[in-house]
Write a protein that holds these residues in place. Structure first.
Motif, PDB file in Angstrom:
ATOM      1  N   GLU A 184      34.376  38.470  43.457  1.00  0.00           N
ATOM      2  CA  GLU A 184      33.510  39.616  43.190  1.00  0.00           C
ATOM      3  C   GLU A 184      32.281  39.666  44.091  1.00  0.00           C
ATOM      4  N   ALA A 185      31.814  38.497  44.547  1.00  0.00           N
ATOM      5  CA  ALA A 185      30.558  38.451  45.288  1.00  0.00           C
ATOM      6  C   ALA A 185      30.607  37.352  46.334  1.00  0.00           C
ATOM      7  N   SER A 186      29.682  37.421  47.274  1.00  0.00           N
ATOM      8  CA  SER A 186      29.560  36.367  48.281  1.00  0.00           C
ATOM      9  C   SER A 186      28.411  35.440  47.893  1.00  0.00           C
ATOM     10  N   PHE A 187      28.562  34.163  48.235  1.00  0.00           N
ATOM     11  CA  PHE A 187      27.556  33.176  47.870  1.00  0.00           C
ATOM     12  C   PHE A 187      27.132  32.401  49.115  1.00  0.00           C
ATOM     13  N   ASP A 188      25.897  31.932  49.067  1.00  0.00           N
ATOM     14  CA  ASP A 188      25.372  31.137  50.175  1.00  0.00           C
ATOM     15  C   ASP A 188      25.654  29.656  49.995  1.00  0.00           C
ATOM     16  N   MET A 191      33.849  34.355  42.909  1.00  0.00           N
ATOM     17  CA  MET A 191      33.889  34.378  44.368  1.00  0.00           C
ATOM     18  C   MET A 191      34.682  35.565  44.895  1.00  0.00           C
ATOM     19  N   LYS A 230      18.693  33.837  48.548  1.00  0.00           N
ATOM     20  CA  LYS A 230      19.951  33.110  48.615  1.00  0.00           C
ATOM     21  C   LYS A 230      20.656  33.149  47.260  1.00  0.00           C
ATOM     22  N   HIS A 231      21.966  33.348  47.311  1.00  0.00           N
ATOM     23  CA  HIS A 231      22.766  33.462  46.094  1.00  0.00           C
ATOM     24  C   HIS A 231      23.580  32.187  45.914  1.00  0.00           C
ATOM     25  N   VAL A 287      37.623  26.398  48.545  1.00  0.00           N
ATOM     26  CA  VAL A 287      36.469  26.964  49.255  1.00  0.00           C
ATOM     27  C   VAL A 287      36.604  26.754  50.753  1.00  0.00           C
ATOM     28  N   GLY A 346      34.722  29.324  53.054  1.00  0.00           N
ATOM     29  CA  GLY A 346      33.651  29.764  52.180  1.00  0.00           C
ATOM     30  C   GLY A 346      32.332  29.073  52.461  1.00  0.00           C
ATOM     31  N   PRO A 347      31.389  29.194  51.541  1.00  0.00           N
ATOM     32  CA  PRO A 347      30.035  28.669  51.730  1.00  0.00           C
ATOM     33  C   PRO A 347      29.994  27.144  51.612  1.00  0.00           C
TER      34      PRO A 347
END
Length: 243
Positions: free
Chosen positions: A45-49, A43, A4-5, A69, A74-75
């Motif tokens: 640049e990358a996806s987050f959990d 956010m 998980k990120h 978010v 979003g997450p």
């Protein structure tokens, strides 16, 4: 296993570094941002959990970022909040924050909240916040109704509290039978607004004693610890009551 990120957003570098080290030790991939500008860039640049988001930051605050978010679908978001930020916290939850942790906190508490929110998210749950804290704190012949911010005696008497009195009493009730220094109480009640040599805690304690002690001149509930601070002596029970 999918790692998980997490994205931790806080303007205090020591908090960011501590949480990154701790969460990485527990198997998470962690990215950091010191403000809204960095958060938005990360956010993009990358996806987050999950996002751990400080409520009060210079520049764009946590309320605006939480709205961002949610608008981008979003997450999940866990908000970090000082105890003196109750009103803003309610707004944050209404905006879609999934949970919150009150400062000061231990990384272990935050980890537990992260795991719980990720489990709900994986189960397809909505972003509606889940109540995680009691809303009634009882002691001696009193109870503090947290949502209504009022003090209630067992015989039905209701005592009004100022914002500062409510915040201080809530802090004391969350640390029963524990010596709290003036500096600790100032930090927990005023956060960044606390100033060195601020004696307002003493005045607030005096006012609280007049409202909850049988004899304020000889207090039994809030005792002065000479050279140390204050000690709330009563046993406190926490309950959740539907209002």
């Amino acid at each position: 296993m999918n790692q998980k990120h997490l994205l931790v957003v806080d303007d205090h570098q020591d908090i960011r570094d501590l949480l990154k080290e701790y969460l990485q030790q527990h198997g998470y991939r962690v990215s950091l941002a010191k403000d809204g500008v960095e958060m938005r860039a990360k956010m993009a640049e990358a996806s987050f959990d999950l996002v751990v988001l400080d409520l009060m930051m210079p520049g764009e605050d946590g309320l605006s970022l939480c709205r961002f978010v949610r608008e981008m679908d979003g997450p999940p978001v866990i908000m970090l909040t000082a105890m003196s930020e109750d009103a803003d916290l309610v707004v944050g939850l209404e905006m879609g924050a999934d949970d919150y942790v009150t400062k000061p906190f231990t990384p272990r508490v935050l980890l537990a909240r992260i795991k719980a929110v990720l489990r709900r998210s994986a189960g397809g749950g909505s972003h509606e916040p889940v109540a995680v804290e009691p809303n009634r704190l009882s002691f001696a012949n009193w109870s503090l109704n947290v949502p209504l911010r009022q003090l209630e005696r067992d015989d039905g008497l209701v005592v009004a509290l100022s914002n500062s009195e409510f915040t201080l009493l809530q802090v004391l009730l969350k640390h029963p039978q524990e010596v709290m220094s003036r500096d600790q109480l100032l930090t927990l009640t005023k956060g960044r607004e606390a100033e060195p040599f601020d004696r307002s805690v003493d005045n607030q304690v005096s006012r609280l004693r007049k409202k909850i002690e049988q004899n304020p001149q000889f207090p039994n509930l809030i005792k002065t610890v000479w050279g140390g601070g204050y000690l709330f002596t009563a046993t406190v029970s926490s309950t959740r009551v539907d209002l």
